[in-house]
Design an enzyme around this catalytic site. Structure first.
Site, mmCIF file in Angstrom:
data_model
loop_
_atom_site.group_PDB
_atom_site.id
_atom_site.type_symbol
_atom_site.label_atom_id
_atom_site.label_comp_id
_atom_site.label_asym_id
_atom_site.label_seq_id
_atom_site.Cartn_x
_atom_site.Cartn_y
_atom_site.Cartn_z
ATOM 1 N N HIS A 50 0.836 -1.203 0.000
ATOM 2 C CA HIS A 50 0.000 0.000 0.000
ATOM 3 C C HIS A 50 0.871 1.254 0.000
ATOM 4 C CE1 HIS A 50 -3.874 -2.095 1.663
ATOM 5 N NE2 HIS A 50 -3.415 -2.635 0.557
ATOM 6 N N GLU A 52 1.270 3.721 2.104
ATOM 7 C CA GLU A 52 2.006 4.034 3.323
ATOM 8 C C GLU A 52 3.301 3.221 3.432
ATOM 9 O OE1 GLU A 52 -2.451 4.114 4.484
ATOM 10 O OE2 GLU A 52 -1.157 3.204 2.971
ATOM 11 N N THR A 202 -27.684 -4.689 -29.351
ATOM 12 C CA THR A 202 -26.385 -4.112 -29.711
ATOM 13 C C THR A 202 -25.450 -5.193 -30.233
ATOM 14 O OG1 THR A 202 -26.581 -2.289 -28.136
ATOM 15 C CG2 THR A 202 -24.364 -2.887 -28.829
ATOM 16 N N ARG A 213 -8.759 -2.509 -27.631
ATOM 17 C CA ARG A 213 -7.738 -2.788 -28.645
ATOM 18 C C ARG A 213 -7.035 -1.536 -29.181
ATOM 19 N NH1 ARG A 213 -12.770 -3.249 -30.038
ATOM 20 N NH2 ARG A 213 -13.626 -2.232 -31.890
ATOM 21 N N GLY A 288 -28.021 -0.790 -25.933
ATOM 22 C CA GLY A 288 -28.593 0.268 -26.757
ATOM 23 C C GLY A 288 -29.562 1.165 -26.014
#
Length: 346
Positions: A50, A52, A202, A213, A288
């Site tokens: 992390h 810290e 869609t 890509r 869509g």
């Protein structure tokens, strides 16, 4: 320098981890001794050290820590996960003071780290640039506080307000509205989110791969709504380039990179609940129109990105409307207009 100055530096550092730390939050840390930065770090990759820890490790003279202040954009963790608790490290390092941008609303932390620091006799200041620190991790906070992913709506529309042309039976293919540079920018957006969602139509009309890509980055998890499982399995969304989740009303199961999840109804609320249970923190809803309208009407969205191309069609499928919303940003990508909206907060 002020506390605000150093917390802003924490934010700037944290952003370097964008796209690499989810589902963990982006966090930056700065260590200051006698108004001079002697160490800094940020969370670089999920599962690794992390902010810290990296900041403390960067300090050459550890003997200065007990007379130093550490600034952190998010409350230090207090539980064992993939790493040890950062609050324990700060106590062991005997910091004189800890300045925190925002409290961590994850129930595993949620003030426990601050309590541990104060119980050790460390002076703690909380809430410096809190708004900016929460904005930095808006996906993380939405996930833990609202128990659902952060939802981004996105569509492209013509200057006269259409998102697709009326199609003859079995007519397929993408009708491009915006330019190549905007397409590249959209792929960058995809790389920054955990998942991307489209409806069955869609897939049938455009056969999209929903990958990144055009840019370097990780492909999002693909989410497809197909209530009756009518899509052919050779569609691009079922390729092995990325995992795919198919919400439907028929079956649940896993085969290779495809997961089927059965729901009684494919409502936005039910979908987001299931994605929350899979620890998916953010999603782009790309269409869509029916799908976009469902999320808008349910008021289950956090941000909308509307791309307006420099063309007109004089007819077609009308773009969604965004009632109860506020325009917060506009900019151009070549000839295309980008508008960012947030839901109206009363």
């Amino acid at each position: 320098m002020t506390d605000e100055f150093y917390i802003q530096r924490c934010i700037d550092l944290a952003l370097k981890g964008k796209g690499n730390v989810a589902p963990n939050p982006m966090v930056g840390a700065v260590i200051v001794y006698n108004d001079e930065i002697i160490g800094e770090g940020y969370h670089q990759k999920y599962g690794e050290a992390h902010a810290e820890v990296n900041a403390v490790n960067s300090v050459k003279n550890k003997g200065l820590l007990c007379e130093s202040t550490i600034y952190v954009s998010l409350e230090p963790c207090s539980h064992y996960g993939k790493t040890s608790p950062c609050s324990d490290l700060l106590v062991a390092s005997q910091f004189k003071r800890v300045v925190i941008g925002s409290v961590d609303s994850n129930s595993k932390v949620a003030g426990k780290g601050i309590e541990k620091l104060r119980n050790a006799g460390i002076a703690v200041t909380v809430g410096v640039l809190e708004k900016e620190c929460r904005e930095l991790n808006k996906r993380f906070f939405t996930f833990h506080e609202n128990k659902r992913p952060y939802v981004i709506l996105k569509w492209a529309q013509t200057k006269d307000g259409f998102i697709d042309k009326f199609r003859e039976k079995n007519e397929t293919g993408i009708y491009w509205i915006t330019g190549p540079q905007t397409k590249k920018n959209v792929h960058q957006w995809r790389a920054e989110e955990a998942a991307i969602l489209v409806g069955k139509n869609t897939v049938l009309n455009d056969n999209p791969s929903l990958t990144v890509r055009e840019v370097a980055g990780k492909n999002p998890i693909r989410v497809v709504l197909d209530s009756q499982l009518s899509l052919a399995m050779d569609a691009s969304v079922f390729s092995c380039e990325s995992p795919t989740i198919v919400f439907n009303t028929i079956k649940s199961g896993v085969e290779g990179t495809i997961t089927w999840i059965q729901l009684e109804q494919l409502t936005p609320a039910a979908i987001l609940q299931a994605l929350f249970e899979k620890n998916i923190q953010s999603i782009i809803v790309e269409g869509g129109k029916q799908v976009l309208d469902a999320f808008i009407q349910s008021r289950l969205w956090d941000e909308a990105r509307i791309l307006t191309g420099n063309i007109e069609w004089n007819g077609g499928i009308e773009a969604p409307q965004l009632p109860n919303s506020t325009l917060i940003e506009t900019y151009k990508i070549e000839e295309d207009l980008v508008e960012i909206y947030h839901p109206f907060q009363s």
